[in-house]
Design a protein around this motif. Sequence first.
Motif, PDB file in Angstrom:
ATOM      1  N   ILE A 110      12.556   9.658  -3.921  1.00 43.11           N
ATOM      2  CA  ILE A 110      13.006   8.371  -3.383  1.00 43.11           C
ATOM      3  C   ILE A 110      13.682   7.558  -4.474  1.00 43.11           C
ATOM      4  O   ILE A 110      14.780   6.999  -4.279  1.00 43.11           O
ATOM      5  N   ILE A 111      13.051   7.498  -5.637  1.00 38.03           N
ATOM      6  CA  ILE A 111      13.613   6.750  -6.768  1.00 38.03           C
ATOM      7  C   ILE A 111      14.954   7.336  -7.180  1.00 38.03           C
ATOM      8  O   ILE A 111      15.930   6.602  -7.430  1.00 38.03           O
ATOM      9  N   ALA A 112      15.032   8.660  -7.242  1.00 44.99           N
ATOM     10  CA  ALA A 112      16.275   9.306  -7.656  1.00 44.99           C
ATOM     11  C   ALA A 112      17.421   8.971  -6.712  1.00 44.99           C
ATOM     12  O   ALA A 112      18.554   8.703  -7.157  1.00 44.99           O
ATOM     13  N   ILE A 113      17.144   8.956  -5.415  1.00 53.60           N
ATOM     14  CA  ILE A 113      18.190   8.664  -4.438  1.00 53.60           C
ATOM     15  C   ILE A 113      18.577   7.190  -4.461  1.00 53.60           C
ATOM     16  O   ILE A 113      19.760   6.842  -4.363  1.00 53.60           O
ATOM     17  N   SER A 155       0.848  -1.201   0.000  1.00 54.86           N
ATOM     18  CA  SER A 155       0.000   0.000   0.000  1.00 54.86           C
ATOM     19  C   SER A 155       0.878   1.244   0.000  1.00 54.86           C
ATOM     20  O   SER A 155       2.069   1.180   0.318  1.00 54.86           O
ATOM     21  N   GLY A 156       0.288   2.369  -0.380  1.00 56.37           N
ATOM     22  CA  GLY A 156       0.950   3.653  -0.273  1.00 56.37           C
ATOM     23  C   GLY A 156       2.257   3.760  -1.037  1.00 56.37           C
ATOM     24  O   GLY A 156       2.404   3.252  -2.156  1.00 56.37           O
ATOM     25  N   ILE A 157       3.214   4.426  -0.430  1.00 59.49           N
ATOM     26  CA  ILE A 157       4.517   4.656  -1.053  1.00 59.49           C
ATOM     27  C   ILE A 157       5.216   3.336  -1.346  1.00 59.49           C
ATOM     28  O   ILE A 157       5.814   3.157  -2.417  1.00 59.49           O
ATOM     29  N   GLY A 158       5.144   2.394  -0.425  1.00 59.26           N
ATOM     30  CA  GLY A 158       5.797   1.107  -0.636  1.00 59.26           C
ATOM     31  C   GLY A 158       5.273   0.391  -1.859  1.00 59.26           C
ATOM     32  O   GLY A 158       6.038  -0.150  -2.662  1.00 59.26           O
ATOM     33  N   GLU A 159       3.958   0.390  -2.022  1.00 55.66           N
ATOM     34  CA  GLU A 159       3.351  -0.262  -3.182  1.00 55.66           C
ATOM     35  C   GLU A 159       3.761   0.431  -4.470  1.00 55.66           C
ATOM     36  O   GLU A 159       4.101  -0.229  -5.470  1.00 55.66           O
ATOM     37  N   ALA A 160       3.745   1.766  -4.485  1.00 48.09           N
ATOM     38  CA  ALA A 160       4.121   2.515  -5.685  1.00 48.09           C
ATOM     39  C   ALA A 160       5.569   2.228  -6.074  1.00 48.09           C
ATOM     40  O   ALA A 160       5.887   2.069  -7.265  1.00 48.09           O
ATOM     41  N   LEU A 161       6.443   2.140  -5.085  1.00 50.92           N
ATOM     42  CA  LEU A 161       7.841   1.822  -5.380  1.00 50.92           C
ATOM     43  C   LEU A 161       7.989   0.391  -5.885  1.00 50.92           C
ATOM     44  O   LEU A 161       8.778   0.122  -6.804  1.00 50.92           O
ATOM     45  N   ALA A 162       7.230  -0.531  -5.295  1.00 47.56           N
ATOM     46  CA  ALA A 162       7.306  -1.930  -5.727  1.00 47.56           C
ATOM     47  C   ALA A 162       6.937  -2.068  -7.198  1.00 47.56           C
ATOM     48  O   ALA A 162       7.638  -2.735  -7.973  1.00 47.56           O
ATOM     49  N   TYR A 163       5.849  -1.429  -7.617  1.00 44.29           N
ATOM     50  CA  TYR A 163       5.439  -1.495  -9.018  1.00 44.29           C
ATOM     51  C   TYR A 163       6.444  -0.790  -9.926  1.00 44.29           C
ATOM     52  O   TYR A 163       6.720  -1.244 -11.044  1.00 44.29           O
ATOM     53  N   THR A 164       7.004   0.305  -9.461  1.00 36.80           N
ATOM     54  CA  THR A 164       7.991   1.039 -10.268  1.00 36.80           C
ATOM     55  C   THR A 164       9.188   0.165 -10.600  1.00 36.80           C
ATOM     56  O   THR A 164       9.613   0.078 -11.759  1.00 36.80           O
ATOM     57  N   TYR A 165       9.732  -0.501  -9.595  1.00 36.01           N
ATOM     58  CA  TYR A 165      10.922  -1.316  -9.835  1.00 36.01           C
ATOM     59  C   TYR A 165      10.594  -2.621 -10.549  1.00 36.01           C
ATOM     60  O   TYR A 165      11.423  -3.142 -11.308  1.00 36.01           O
ATOM     61  N   LEU A 166       9.391  -3.130 -10.345  1.00 39.90           N
ATOM     62  CA  LEU A 166       8.979  -4.300 -11.114  1.00 39.90           C
ATOM     63  C   LEU A 166       8.887  -3.941 -12.595  1.00 39.90           C
ATOM     64  O   LEU A 166       9.355  -4.696 -13.460  1.00 39.90           O
ATOM     65  N   LEU A 193      17.836   8.287   5.211  1.00 36.51           N
ATOM     66  CA  LEU A 193      16.607   8.633   5.904  1.00 36.51           C
ATOM     67  C   LEU A 193      15.878   9.675   5.068  1.00 36.51           C
ATOM     68  O   LEU A 193      16.486  10.667   4.637  1.00 36.51           O
ATOM     69  N   LEU A 194      14.588   9.457   4.826  1.00 38.38           N
ATOM     70  CA  LEU A 194      13.871  10.393   3.969  1.00 38.38           C
ATOM     71  C   LEU A 194      12.450  10.609   4.452  1.00 38.38           C
ATOM     72  O   LEU A 194      11.721   9.656   4.736  1.00 38.38           O
ATOM     73  N   PHE A 195      12.061  11.893   4.540  1.00 41.67           N
ATOM     74  CA  PHE A 195      10.676  12.263   4.799  1.00 41.67           C
ATOM     75  C   PHE A 195      10.048  12.646   3.462  1.00 41.67           C
ATOM     76  O   PHE A 195      10.462  13.612   2.828  1.00 41.67           O
ATOM     77  N   PRO A 196       9.043  11.898   3.000  1.00 46.23           N
ATOM     78  CA  PRO A 196       8.510  12.125   1.656  1.00 46.23           C
ATOM     79  C   PRO A 196       7.495  13.256   1.557  1.00 46.23           C
ATOM     80  O   PRO A 196       7.050  13.584   0.451  1.00 46.23           O
ATOM     81  N   VAL A 254       0.798  10.048  -4.747  1.00 48.36           N
ATOM     82  CA  VAL A 254       1.929   9.185  -4.413  1.00 48.36           C
ATOM     83  C   VAL A 254       2.945   9.126  -5.553  1.00 48.36           C
ATOM     84  O   VAL A 254       4.145   8.974  -5.321  1.00 48.36           O
ATOM     85  N   GLU A 255       2.479   9.285  -6.806  1.00 43.17           N
ATOM     86  CA  GLU A 255       3.398   9.261  -7.954  1.00 43.17           C
ATOM     87  C   GLU A 255       4.408  10.395  -7.881  1.00 43.17           C
ATOM     88  O   GLU A 255       5.531  10.269  -8.376  1.00 43.17           O
ATOM     89  N   VAL A 256       4.001  11.503  -7.267  1.00 39.59           N
ATOM     90  CA  VAL A 256       4.915  12.629  -7.074  1.00 39.59           C
ATOM     91  C   VAL A 256       5.825  12.372  -5.877  1.00 39.59           C
ATOM     92  O   VAL A 256       7.024  12.641  -5.922  1.00 39.59           O
ATOM     93  N   GLY A 257       5.254  11.822  -4.810  1.00 41.05           N
ATOM     94  CA  GLY A 257       6.012  11.589  -3.586  1.00 41.05           C
ATOM     95  C   GLY A 257       7.174  10.628  -3.745  1.00 41.05           C
ATOM     96  O   GLY A 257       8.179  10.733  -3.024  1.00 41.05           O
ATOM     97  N   ILE A 258       7.056   9.678  -4.679  1.00 42.11           N
ATOM     98  CA  ILE A 258       8.133   8.690  -4.820  1.00 42.11           C
ATOM     99  C   ILE A 258       9.265   9.163  -5.723  1.00 42.11           C
ATOM    100  O   ILE A 258      10.319   8.515  -5.772  1.00 42.11           O
TER     101      ILE A 258
END
Length: 291
Positions: A228-231, A11-22, A189-192, A221-225
């Motif tokens: 995170i992706i860049a780092i 869910s949330g940021i974690g889910e968005a990142l999971a799909y991005t890297y998949l 450490l990151l505050f999104p 959430v697409e903006v929030g990640i």
Amino acid sequence: MKTIVVSGGTSGIGEALAYTYLDRGDQVIVIGKDPAKGKRFLDAAEKEGAGGRAFFIRADLSLVSENQRVIGEIKARFAVVDVLVLCARYFRSYRTVTSEGFEHNFALYYLSRFLLGYGLVDLMEKADDPVVMNVAGPGVSAGSIQWDDLGMEHGYDGWSAMFQGGKLNDLLGVSFAAEHRGYRTRYVLLFPGGTRTGFAGEFDASTAAYVAEMKRIAQPVEVGIVPIIAIINTPPREPLSAFVESRRISLLHLSFDKGAAARLDALTRELLRSKMIAGAMLNGGPQGDVP
């Protein structure tokens, strides 16, 4: 192809990142409590022809024993972990204690991240460019740490518990990245910032209304990640770094005090040892090791 582990990845940021890297062709392991959400992730991956790279581990990460099981399962199935993303968090307006005796927010938001980071670091050290991305609240959490009452048995408040969790994660990053550990793995450490899918929890009426308003004005959430992706793609060279969204913040902030970090590390390890010894006595067997 990299191997990405995401706690709170359904869910949330974690889910968005999971799909991005998949979608990028990586191997993604998500950890979550809800089997229906895990199935949704696996089904979506299968539909896109990525089923062989998608994995779901069902676990209640508020339990030390479940974190240990997850660590063991990942070690048994994967040779390397390139990226560990720590997202799991759950707000509670009322104090709740886990079956292992820990206050829930402390257990899920801090202890789980402690256990997963140290428990998987040997696999991360085998990667070319390993990084832990701890999505928390570096340097921005209000309040203070209740050193004599980390479980907030006295005067519990949901916001105070959450803010303390952010401060504990700041110190966790400092301790993990300490020079004497000698890890190659970088810790970020990151505050999104606020996202519309964020802030899962159980709320009293006033908190629920406040959270609903926060979500209404928050970013997608697409903006929030994006930061995170860049780092993750290009981790900082330093052992520890901290960001508020895409803005790097100074580690000279009091939130990153080395003495406090060493104190918390020692307290955490002693707390875990005490609980494991008690559990072994009750259950008639060993309960695992403190990482």
